[in-house]
Design a protein around this motif. Structure first.
Motif, PDB file in Angstrom:
ATOM      1  N   ASP A 348       0.845  -1.191   0.000  1.00  0.00           N
ATOM      2  CA  ASP A 348       0.000   0.000   0.000  1.00  0.00           C
ATOM      3  C   ASP A 348       0.881   1.242   0.000  1.00  0.00           C
ATOM      4  O   ASP A 348       2.108   1.160  -0.128  1.00  0.00           O
ATOM      5  CB  ASP A 348      -0.958  -0.015   1.191  1.00  0.00           C
ATOM      6  CG  ASP A 348      -0.234  -0.043   2.537  1.00  0.00           C
ATOM      7  OD1 ASP A 348       1.005   0.175   2.547  1.00  0.00           O
ATOM      8  OD2 ASP A 348      -0.885  -0.288   3.560  1.00  0.00           O
ATOM      9  N   GLY A 349       0.263   2.412   0.135  1.00  0.00           N
ATOM     10  CA  GLY A 349       1.023   3.649   0.069  1.00  0.00           C
ATOM     11  C   GLY A 349       2.021   3.824   1.186  1.00  0.00           C
ATOM     12  O   GLY A 349       2.978   4.594   1.054  1.00  0.00           O
ATOM     13  N   ASP A 350       1.831   3.127   2.325  1.00  0.00           N
ATOM     14  CA  ASP A 350       2.754   3.226   3.460  1.00  0.00           C
ATOM     15  C   ASP A 350       3.815   2.135   3.455  1.00  0.00           C
ATOM     16  O   ASP A 350       4.581   2.012   4.420  1.00  0.00           O
ATOM     17  CB  ASP A 350       1.968   3.162   4.776  1.00  0.00           C
ATOM     18  CG  ASP A 350       1.025   4.347   4.927  1.00  0.00           C
ATOM     19  OD1 ASP A 350       1.385   5.434   4.429  1.00  0.00           O
ATOM     20  OD2 ASP A 350      -0.054   4.185   5.531  1.00  0.00           O
ATOM     21  N   GLY A 351       3.849   1.329   2.407  1.00  0.00           N
ATOM     22  CA  GLY A 351       4.851   0.282   2.330  1.00  0.00           C
ATOM     23  C   GLY A 351       4.478  -0.981   3.066  1.00  0.00           C
ATOM     24  O   GLY A 351       5.354  -1.827   3.320  1.00  0.00           O
ATOM     25  N   ARG A 352       3.199  -1.146   3.391  1.00  0.00           N
ATOM     26  CA  ARG A 352       2.754  -2.363   4.075  1.00  0.00           C
ATOM     27  C   ARG A 352       2.279  -3.377   3.039  1.00  0.00           C
ATOM     28  O   ARG A 352       1.743  -3.029   1.998  1.00  0.00           O
ATOM     29  CB  ARG A 352       1.631  -2.056   5.063  1.00  0.00           C
ATOM     30  CG  ARG A 352       2.050  -1.089   6.166  1.00  0.00           C
ATOM     31  CD  ARG A 352       0.929  -0.868   7.177  1.00  0.00           C
ATOM     32  NE  ARG A 352       1.310   0.106   8.188  1.00  0.00           N
ATOM     33  CZ  ARG A 352       2.019  -0.195   9.283  1.00  0.00           C
ATOM     34  NH1 ARG A 352       2.383  -1.465   9.492  1.00  0.00           N
ATOM     35  NH2 ARG A 352       2.333   0.733  10.154  1.00  0.00           N
ATOM     36  N   ILE A 353       2.470  -4.636   3.364  1.00  0.00           N
ATOM     37  CA  ILE A 353       2.166  -5.714   2.435  1.00  0.00           C
ATOM     38  C   ILE A 353       0.661  -5.916   2.329  1.00  0.00           C
ATOM     39  O   ILE A 353      -0.034  -6.024   3.348  1.00  0.00           O
ATOM     40  CB  ILE A 353       2.860  -7.012   2.886  1.00  0.00           C
ATOM     41  CG1 ILE A 353       4.384  -6.811   2.890  1.00  0.00           C
ATOM     42  CG2 ILE A 353       2.495  -8.170   1.968  1.00  0.00           C
ATOM     43  CD1 ILE A 353       5.145  -7.988   3.445  1.00  0.00           C
ATOM     44  N   VAL A 354       0.158  -5.944   1.091  1.00  0.00           N
ATOM     45  CA  VAL A 354      -1.251  -6.230   0.839  1.00  0.00           C
ATOM     46  C   VAL A 354      -1.432  -7.703   0.483  1.00  0.00           C
ATOM     47  O   VAL A 354      -2.321  -8.371   0.992  1.00  0.00           O
ATOM     48  CB  VAL A 354      -1.789  -5.320  -0.290  1.00  0.00           C
ATOM     49  CG1 VAL A 354      -3.239  -5.665  -0.628  1.00  0.00           C
ATOM     50  CG2 VAL A 354      -1.666  -3.860   0.115  1.00  0.00           C
ATOM     51  N   ALA A 369      -0.988 -14.510   3.947  1.00  0.00           N
ATOM     52  CA  ALA A 369      -1.873 -14.019   5.011  1.00  0.00           C
ATOM     53  C   ALA A 369      -1.087 -13.604   6.248  1.00  0.00           C
ATOM     54  O   ALA A 369      -1.491 -12.690   6.977  1.00  0.00           O
ATOM     55  CB  ALA A 369      -2.898 -15.096   5.367  1.00  0.00           C
ATOM     56  N   ASP A 370       0.052 -14.270   6.510  1.00  0.00           N
ATOM     57  CA  ASP A 370       0.846 -13.918   7.690  1.00  0.00           C
ATOM     58  C   ASP A 370       1.618 -12.624   7.502  1.00  0.00           C
ATOM     59  O   ASP A 370       2.014 -11.982   8.484  1.00  0.00           O
ATOM     60  CB  ASP A 370       1.831 -15.054   7.999  1.00  0.00           C
ATOM     61  CG  ASP A 370       1.116 -16.350   8.344  1.00  0.00           C
ATOM     62  OD1 ASP A 370      -0.052 -16.274   8.791  1.00  0.00           O
ATOM     63  OD2 ASP A 370       1.716 -17.431   8.152  1.00  0.00           O
ATOM     64  N   LEU A 371       1.845 -12.221   6.246  1.00  0.00           N
ATOM     65  CA  LEU A 371       2.623 -11.008   5.977  1.00  0.00           C
ATOM     66  C   LEU A 371       1.762  -9.770   5.781  1.00  0.00           C
ATOM     67  O   LEU A 371       2.288  -8.653   5.805  1.00  0.00           O
ATOM     68  CB  LEU A 371       3.479 -11.218   4.726  1.00  0.00           C
ATOM     69  CG  LEU A 371       4.551 -12.310   4.798  1.00  0.00           C
ATOM     70  CD1 LEU A 371       5.208 -12.476   3.444  1.00  0.00           C
ATOM     71  CD2 LEU A 371       5.590 -11.979   5.863  1.00  0.00           C
ATOM     72  N   VAL A 372       0.465  -9.938   5.582  1.00  0.00           N
ATOM     73  CA  VAL A 372      -0.416  -8.804   5.309  1.00  0.00           C
ATOM     74  C   VAL A 372      -0.395  -7.837   6.488  1.00  0.00           C
ATOM     75  O   VAL A 372      -0.546  -8.239   7.648  1.00  0.00           O
ATOM     76  CB  VAL A 372      -1.848  -9.286   5.021  1.00  0.00           C
ATOM     77  CG1 VAL A 372      -2.802  -8.094   4.915  1.00  0.00           C
ATOM     78  CG2 VAL A 372      -1.881 -10.103   3.746  1.00  0.00           C
ATOM     79  N   GLY A 373      -0.203  -6.550   6.178  1.00  0.00           N
ATOM     80  CA  GLY A 373      -0.188  -5.515   7.207  1.00  0.00           C
ATOM     81  C   GLY A 373       1.196  -5.188   7.723  1.00  0.00           C
ATOM     82  O   GLY A 373       1.377  -4.158   8.381  1.00  0.00           O
ATOM     83  N   ALA A 437       2.204  -0.013  -4.543  1.00  0.00           N
ATOM     84  CA  ALA A 437       3.490  -0.282  -5.191  1.00  0.00           C
ATOM     85  C   ALA A 437       3.560  -1.765  -5.504  1.00  0.00           C
ATOM     86  O   ALA A 437       3.236  -2.608  -4.665  1.00  0.00           O
ATOM     87  CB  ALA A 437       4.655   0.135  -4.302  1.00  0.00           C
ATOM     88  N   ILE A 438       3.946  -2.068  -6.729  1.00  0.00           N
ATOM     89  CA  ILE A 438       4.111  -3.455  -7.169  1.00  0.00           C
ATOM     90  C   ILE A 438       5.604  -3.772  -7.130  1.00  0.00           C
ATOM     91  O   ILE A 438       6.388  -3.188  -7.869  1.00  0.00           O
ATOM     92  CB  ILE A 438       3.546  -3.677  -8.581  1.00  0.00           C
ATOM     93  CG1 ILE A 438       2.098  -3.163  -8.664  1.00  0.00           C
ATOM     94  CG2 ILE A 438       3.624  -5.137  -8.957  1.00  0.00           C
ATOM     95  CD1 ILE A 438       1.144  -3.867  -7.739  1.00  0.00           C
ATOM     96  N   VAL A 439       5.974  -4.674  -6.240  1.00  0.00           N
ATOM     97  CA  VAL A 439       7.365  -5.064  -6.070  1.00  0.00           C
ATOM     98  C   VAL A 439       7.536  -6.449  -6.686  1.00  0.00           C
ATOM     99  O   VAL A 439       6.931  -7.422  -6.218  1.00  0.00           O
ATOM    100  CB  VAL A 439       7.774  -5.086  -4.586  1.00  0.00           C
ATOM    101  CG1 VAL A 439       9.257  -5.430  -4.450  1.00  0.00           C
ATOM    102  CG2 VAL A 439       7.488  -3.743  -3.938  1.00  0.00           C
ATOM    103  N   SER A 440       8.298  -6.541  -7.745  1.00  0.00           N
ATOM    104  CA  SER A 440       8.559  -7.826  -8.392  1.00  0.00           C
ATOM    105  C   SER A 440      10.058  -8.088  -8.343  1.00  0.00           C
ATOM    106  O   SER A 440      10.869  -7.177  -8.530  1.00  0.00           O
ATOM    107  CB  SER A 440       8.080  -7.821  -9.848  1.00  0.00           C
ATOM    108  OG  SER A 440       8.762  -6.836 -10.593  1.00  0.00           O
ATOM    109  N   GLY A 441      10.392  -9.328  -8.052  1.00  0.00           N
ATOM    110  CA  GLY A 441      11.797  -9.673  -7.902  1.00  0.00           C
ATOM    111  C   GLY A 441      12.115 -11.010  -8.537  1.00  0.00           C
ATOM    112  O   GLY A 441      11.232 -11.844  -8.757  1.00  0.00           O
ATOM    113  N   ALA A 442      13.378 -11.200  -8.821  1.00  0.00           N
ATOM    114  CA  ALA A 442      13.873 -12.459  -9.377  1.00  0.00           C
ATOM    115  C   ALA A 442      15.003 -12.955  -8.494  1.00  0.00           C
ATOM    116  O   ALA A 442      15.882 -12.173  -8.082  1.00  0.00           O
ATOM    117  CB  ALA A 442      14.360 -12.263 -10.815  1.00  0.00           C
TER     118      ALA A 442
END
Length: 708
Positions: A348-354, A369-373, A437-442
């Motif tokens: 989200d806008g504050d950098g928290r995991i959705v 589900a454990d990482l949300v928020g 923010a969409i964070v994609s990594g390899a």
């Protein structure tokens, strides 16, 4: 084999049969449509109030527009047939019926044409479709309301003063048929509706409440049952009749929101039927002394309640469709995220995991589900690299960039961290604020390990290359020293050979040549003495001996000159070459000339000797391989370069080709001598001549000597 003519005839016959069946089906459908149209019209005329051919709601209008929307205007004969059935027996003439039918055709065709041009959707799931049907259907009814009453007035069926009232009621009846009946037919003509048990019970409750309220407002059955005077409304309840009509609107809203278009159209149809039934009987809130005013109030009520239900239903359909689209888009996005091989995290806008995709869960061992928020950096990035990741996210938040790339370690639920290359993309609202923010990594752990191994291998390779290079440099230095020593030895060998040739030449010239000269002189003196003594035969023998000794002296001197050209020492290269040309001409009987445009001085004695030896070898080869051909020796200076050129005509081409393909000992000796003095040697054919050209520069010879 069937001929093309027979095949074409069979195709034409089949097409005619199909077209005939289609026409028969169309006419059959038109007849069925006309019968239904006529039955609905007869039922409507049963409630006519202003004139025998005018009714409160003209159901055929709604039916005909529905048929045109479903099957197209090709069933228009059904309208004519229906009008004949409807108006037969009403006392109207055939011309009046034809006029009424023409007005109905214009109305139906005009409404259908206008709706098709606006992109009308018969499912009525959009608000624009509801407005199009109600507005254009009501406007098209004006055509029938203009033509029909006029035809009846001309036929004398409508009094002169009642034309306006009849026209108004005609228009409202036709419009009511379109507004009320067409949506109901469009909604219920689709596939059968099966509601679950709870919804079926709710539908029963809705219909029961609707029946009671309609009876209360329009029927008076319940009121008469509790009234002290049957047939008359109690005075205490009469005031509540009109406000009670407003209670029908919640039921319409109930039907539209809970049961969609079918519920809304069914409720409005029941309410409209009840209102017509009560108004015709003189009951309900729309009855007064003026029939036209009563009809107008009823028509306004029917249109308002119908529009309310249809708009609510269409709005609910649009909302449901938007919700379904949103759910489908969400599911589609989730499917894409889960199908994507990259590690994807939505913030989200504050950098928290959705949420995180399945690949991220599989790679880290954390459940989404454990990482949300939780904050992304705090939950997943090691402490020593958290500031770097937070800095890139902050650049996105303040709008410095729309995309950031960073490489960092990523914690795992179990096991050591992995190295991930992240790409973060910001999603912003209309004001430019980052909403997500969409964070994609390899996972680049293997690449990082491979890069480290590659760097290590490169360092080892560089060390080995340096070691090999040093070894090669040493070997090259040793080889250069050996080559220099070999060249020095070759120079010494040439010098020794030259000195030995010089010594032998001097011995031949000074020793043997002198003895032979002395012997020739003695032979000459002996010949003179024998001549004086009168011994003629002995004198001739002595003269022959003297000639032979003189010839031997000449050959000895020539041999000595060839072994060591004393002219090179005394008069230089040009004089030595002149002597070589003269000796070749006189001794070998071969024309040999020297061409030298100007004086040529070669200071280097060694170079002069080698140039002379090359010219000597070239002349010898020309004498051997080109019998009878003239030999030309040229010596000139071209800038700093001394050019020596020996040419002769080619006599035997195959022999010269053989010499060119496999150089002999003389050519190899010439090349060796040219190499010793740093000269460039060119041997080969030139047009129709064979040439040996050597180009020597004093600077090149100096460099070669220094290298040696």
């Amino acid at each position: 084999m069937t001929s093309p003519l027979l095949a074409w005839r069979a195709a034409v016959v089949d097409h005619a049969k199909v077209a005939g069946r289609v026409r028969h089906r169309v006419w059959l459908d038109a007849v069925v449509f006309g019968v239904l149209y006529g039955i609905a019209a007869r039922l409507g005329l049963a409630y006519s109030s202003v004139a025998p051919n005018v009714t409160l709601i003209w159901a055929p209008t709604g039916i005909s527009l529905f048929v045109f929307l479903r099957r197209g205007p090709r069933l228009w004969p059904g309208i004519v047939l229906g009008d004949l059935i409807a108006n037969a027996g009403t006392g109207a003439s055939w011309l009046a019926i034809a006029g009424i039918s023409a007005g109905n055709l214009v109305q139906t065709w005009g409404g259908w044409w206008a709706l098709t041009r606006t992109g009308f959707d018969a499912r009525l799931e959009r608000v624009r479709d509801v407005f199009a049907l109600l507005g254009l259907g009501t406007a098209a009814a004006a055509a029938s309301a203009l033509v029909g009453p006029t035809a009846l007035w001309l036929d004398g069926r409508v009094p002169d003063g009642a034309w306006q009232s009849v026209g108004l009621q005609w228009w409202m009846g036709d419009a009511a048929g379109v507004v009320v009946l067409t949506p109901w037919l469009l909604a219920w003509w689709r596939r059968p509706w099966g509601a679950p048990a709870p919804r079926a019970l709710e539908a029963v409750a809705l219909l029961t409440a609707l029946a009671l309220l309609c009876d209360l407002v329009f029927g008076a059955t319940v009121l008469e049952a509790i009234s002290l005077r049957p047939g008359v409304y109690p005075a205490a309840l009469a005031l509540c009749v009109y406000p009670a009509a407003l209670a029908l609107f919640p039921l319409v809203i109930w039907g539209a929101l809970r049961f969609g278009l079918r519920g809304a159209t069914l409720v409005t149809l029941i309410v409209t039927a009840a209102a017509i039934w009560g108004t015709v009987r003189g009951l309900g809130p729309f009855v007064d002394d003026e029939r036209t005013g009563s009809l107008v109030r009823w028509w306004v009520f029917a249109n308002v309640i119908t529009v309310t239900g249809l708009l609510l239903s269409a709005s609910q359909s649009e909302r449901d469709r938007a919700r379904a689209d949103a759910i489908r888009d969400r599911d589609f996005g989730d499917a894409i995220l889960d199908a994507e091989g990259a590690l994807v995290v939505v913030l989200d806008g504050d950098g928290r995991i959705v949420r995180a995709n399945r690949s991220f869960e599989d790679a880290t061992g954390f459940a989404s589900a454990d990482l949300v928020g939780q904050r992304f950096a705090e939950a997943l990035i090691p402490d020593d690299q958290r500031a770097k990741v937070d800095g890139h996210v902050e650049l996105l938040r303040v709008g410095v960039s729309e995309r950031a790339r960073v490489e960092s370690a990523l914690r795992r639920h179990r096991g050591p961290p992995i190295t991930v290359s992240w790409t973060t993309t910001a999603l912003r609202d209309a004001d430019g604020r980052m909403t997500h923010a969409i964070v994609s990594g390899a996972d680049v752990s293997l690449r990082v390990e491979a890069a480290g191994a590659l760097r290590h291998a490169r360092r080892e390779l560089e060390a080995r290359v340096a070691e090999r290079t040093h070894a090669l440099a040493q070997a090259n230095a040793a080889l250069q020293a050996e080559m220099a020593e070999r060249l020095r030895l070759e120079h010494e060998l040439i010098d020794v050979s030259e000195r030995e040739q010089q010594r032998i030449g001097e011995e031949l010239h000074d020793g043997l040549g002198q003895h032979l000269t002395a012997a020739a002189v003695q032979a000459e003196l002996l010949a003179r003495d024998l001549e004086t003594a009168g011994a003629a035969d002995a004198m001739r023998d002595a003269q022959r001996i003297e000639a032979m000794l003189s010839d031997a002296v000449a050959q000895t001197r020539s041999l000595a000159r060839g072994l060591y050209p004393v002219e090179v020492d005394r008069a230089g290269l040009m004089a030595a070459l002149q002597s070589l040309a003269a000796s070749t001409s006189s001794t070998l009987r071969r024309r040999c000339t020297l061409v030298c445009p100007g004086p040529v001085e070669v200071v280097d004695h060694v170079a002069s000797v080698h140039l002379y030896r090359i010219a000597q070898e070239a002349v010898t080869n020309a004498v051997r391989h080109a019998p009878g051909a003239a030999i030309a020796v040229a010596l000139r200076v071209d800038g700093d370069t001394v050019v020596l050129d020996v040419r002769n005509a080619i006599v035997a081409v195959p022999d010269h080709r053989e010499r060119e393909r496999e150089p002999g000992l003389g050519a190899r000796i010439m090349r060796h001598r040219a190499h010793l003095i740093g000269a460039r040697l060119d041997i080969g054919p030139d047009r129709d001549e064979w040439h040996v050209r050597v180009c020597w520069t004093a600077s090149a010879a100096t460099a070669e000597t220094a290298h040696a």
